[in-house]
Motif scaffolding. Structure first.
Motif: not given
Lengths: 495, 218
Positions: A330-334, B79-88, B99-107
């Motif tokens: 939650m703190n990494q992505v919106r 659009t604004v995004s935080l560059l998050s490594l290894q999200a989720g 990779a697919v899941l992380s990319a989807m979480l990133l938007g």
């Protein structure tokens, strides 16, 4: 040096024990590199005594002296160098430099003219000539000398540097930019191609481009070209995650969670069958074989209540802590916080399909085959799903604020287990309490399941309607609350 | 900067609750307050400040993850995004799924994520490890996969928290090259850094959160 003072006179002769000239000159060159001209001049003077037959002790000494401002002395040394080393261009080139530093253009011109005749194959001669021409304002000659240097010595970077510097000196920035690009193309590791080009961009008011060039010095010329090219590798994400993408995401995450869960065990997906099978077997043995409680058909009654209840209990238990557990993400992505409990609901629903399948098999073996009324299971299951979404999301929403609540969830579910008529039939409840009992949505739902599976009747549509209405109202409240809290959760969960 | 304004912060303030109990009064830690600035299209803005000055918090506010306690953030349609490594990332799942899941979480949409998969695999240099569970990866390999996914993220405004230390030396150089390239493409970037030299190299403008406590930004 101390070695040569040693008293031993045996071979090799002292002459051979001396440092090679090149190594000895390091001593003075070091001082020059550190721009300690005084020290350099002294060291060259010292070396001159030992190695008078080597050009550097004269020419470099003059350079050091010139830097110190002793032009007269420098000139003398250079004149001496020219006389001693007729085939060494340094005396002329540095002579011209010194003359120019002194303002003696005539001497400088004469020396370089001589140099060009004597050493047409020496690149510095031409570059110095161009430099002198530029200093005297003769741009045409400067360009001519420089072109000669570039054409004759295409491997020699300073000639190309000078070409670009000439454009900069003339204020022709476009030409300068092109010429520095040429330097980078020919000599990708040559720092000036990036640094001076960055200065050109800065002069032109393009600080961004200037920074890019400075970075390119680190990353290489390929990087520069790649970053020039329009980026084809990246794909722009959609402006906003719409409903479909959100559903897609919840679905994918739930599916992958199930996969991940299965990967943790050796028997993998088989557990989803074994687990409910064991569970049912225990109840069958205890109530059906050992206790003979409740009379004919009690095991079926028990299981038709227990299976949907367990689904509810597992889902709610799982969903209730998901927002707290999702704090990292939650703190990494919106992402809408609804994502977390919804994944739990979908994930458990996935596993539940197998359990329902097992229940169907059991009922078949038990002598309660499917009837047309089973079709009504679809709306009943949907209402239960809706109810679990509402309860799961509501708990998940409250627990970040009141963490202690998580300890009450198992107890609450236990209470619900006994208050929903899993173990006893409806007719054991006194008439006047029945309405209250049926107001419990779980008890109500279990009643509908049993009507369909055991009694082979249609569910009580009237009650189903009320149940649906209640769930929809609950859903609206929950969604509104999540909207309000969306930007608050990420902070609350880490506090 | 002569680009148009794409994000405006007006008197932003965020405070964190320091946990009190039922009986103890709650105390607050003010991360920053009264912060006002504009972000222009195409610029690279650096955030500096000591630990706890609220740099990462500010990024989260800009990304829309956190709602500020005071003031407001105006997004002029980007659009604004935080560059998050290894999200989720899920260690039990293979690299491809992650990779697919992380990319989807990133938007990304699912189809975008799948389409990127080959390039992600190639960039991360993981080879056949892409099909192995992430729990079998070394931490460097995991970081490489995370970086490779994030690399394809291209929002209008990219927010980067701290220097990216990714994998072994050769991959780190590659990552830095890519990152610098990204920063220098037309993208608008807000980055957090402790290194003055890095800021000099990358940024057009600096906001020092230590000194901006009274709303002063330079």
């Amino acid at each position: 040096m101390a070695e040569s003072l040693s008293p031993t006179t045996s071979s090799p002769p002292e002459h051979d024990r001396r440092l090679a000239p090149r190594d000895a000159f390091e001593w003075a060159f070091d001082a020059m590199a550190a721009r300690q001209w005084q020290r350099a001049a002294r060291r060259w003077a010292t070396l001159r005594v030992v190695y008078p037959d080597h050009p550097p002790v004269w020419i470099q000494a003059a350079v050091a002296l010139r830097e110190l401002g002793s032009h007269g002395e420098a000139r003398q040394l250079l004149a001496e160098a020219r006389a001693r080393f007729e085939d060494h261009p340094g005396g002329w080139v540095q002579g011209a430099n010194t003359a120019l530093a002194d303002g003696d253009v005539a001497l400088a011109t004469r020396l370089l003219e001589e140099a060009r005749q004597r050493f047409p194959d020496d690149p510095p001669v031409w570059v110095r000539s161009a430099h002198l021409a530029m200093a005297t304002g003769d741009r045409e000659s400067a360009l001519r000398f420089n072109r000669h240097a570039r054409d004759t010595f295409p491997e020699w970077a300073p000639a190309f540097d000078q070409h670009a510097e000439l454009a900069m000196a003339a204020g022709d920035w476009d030409a300068a930019r092109q010429r520095w690009a040429e330097v980078r193309r020919r000599f990708p590791d040559h720092p000036a191609g990036y640094r001076r080009a960055a200065e050109v961009e800065e002069r032109q008011g393009r600080p961004r481009e200037a920074r890019r060039l400075r970075l390119a010095e680190e990353h290489g010329v390929d990087w520069l070209e790649q970053s020039d090219a329009p980026e084809s590798a990246v794909v722009a994400p959609p402006r906003r995650r719409d409903g479909r993408n959100f559903v897609d995401l919840v679905w994918t995450k739930a599916r992958l969670n199930l996969k991940s869960e299965a990967n943790r065990n050796h028997l993998r997906y088989l557990w989803w069958v074994i687990d409910p099978l064991l569970y049912m077997a225990v109840f069958y043995v205890v109530f059906g074989l050992l206790l003979h409680r409740g009379g004919e058909g009690f095991v079926a009654y028990l299981l038709t209540g227990l299976v949907p209840f367990q689904w509810f209990a597992k889902t709610v238990q799982h969903a209730s802590n998901t927002i707290v557990e999702g704090r990292g993400l939650m703190n990494q992505v919106r992402i809408s916080p609804l994502f977390f409990p919804l994944v739990a609901v979908v994930q458990n629903a996935g596993k539940q399909t197998l359990v329902f399948l097992m229940l169907a098999v059991f009922l078949l073996l038990y002598g309660l085959p499917p009837t047309v009324h089973w079709l009504a299971l679809v709306p009943v299951v949907l209402v239960q799903l809706l109810l679990m979404v509402v309860v799961g999301c509501a708990l998940a929403m409250m627990i970040p604020f009141v963490r202690d609540l998580i300890n009450l969830v198992p107890t609450g579910l236990q209470f619900l287990l006994f208050a929903s008529g899993v173990f006893y039939t409806l007719d054991t409840i006194p008439e006047r309490w029945r309405d209250l009992f049926m107001a419990n949505p779980i008890a109500n739902l279990l009643h509908q399941y049993r009507l369909i599976l055991l009694e082979h009747q249609w569910p009580d549509w009237h009650q189903m309607g009320w149940l649906t209405l209640g769930c929809v109202i609950g859903l609206v409240v929950v969604i509104l609350a999540y909207r309000r809290l969306e930007g608050v959760f990420p902070r609350v969960v880490v506090e | 900067m002569n680009g148009r304004v794409i994000l405006s912060a007006r008197n932003l303030g965020v405070r964190y609750k320091r946990r009190g109990g039922l009986l103890r009064p709650t105390r607050y830690h003010q991360a920053f307050s009264g912060l006002t600035f504009d972000l222009y299209q195409g610029e690279t803005l650096a955030l500096m400040g000591r630990n706890g000055a609220g740099k990462s918090t500010l990024l989260k506010v800009l990304a829309g993850i956190l709602r500020p306690d005071e003031g407001r953030l105006i997004n002029h349609g980007v659009t604004v995004s935080l560059l998050s490594l290894q999200a989720g990332f899920d260690p039990e799942l293979p690299g491809t799924d992650n990779a697919v899941l992380s990319a989807m979480l990133l938007g990304y949409t699912k189809s975008q994520a799948r389409a990127c998969l080959n390039r992600i695999a190639e960039f991360s240099e993981l080879g056949t490890f892409m099909d192995e569970p992430v729990k079998t990866y070394s931490s460097g390999m995991r970081a490489r996969l995370g970086f490779s996914v994030a690399m394809f993220l291209s929002p209008d405004v990219l927010l980067i928290d701290e220097a990216l230390t990714v994998g072994d030396r050769s991959f780190r150089e590659k990552a830095e090259r890519e990152m610098s390239k990204k920063i220098h493409s037309l993208q608008t970037v807000v980055l957090v850094s402790h290194s003055e030299s890095q800021v000099d190299k990358l940024a057009d403008r600096v906001i020092d959160l230590d000194q901006s406590e009274h709303g002063h930004v330079h």
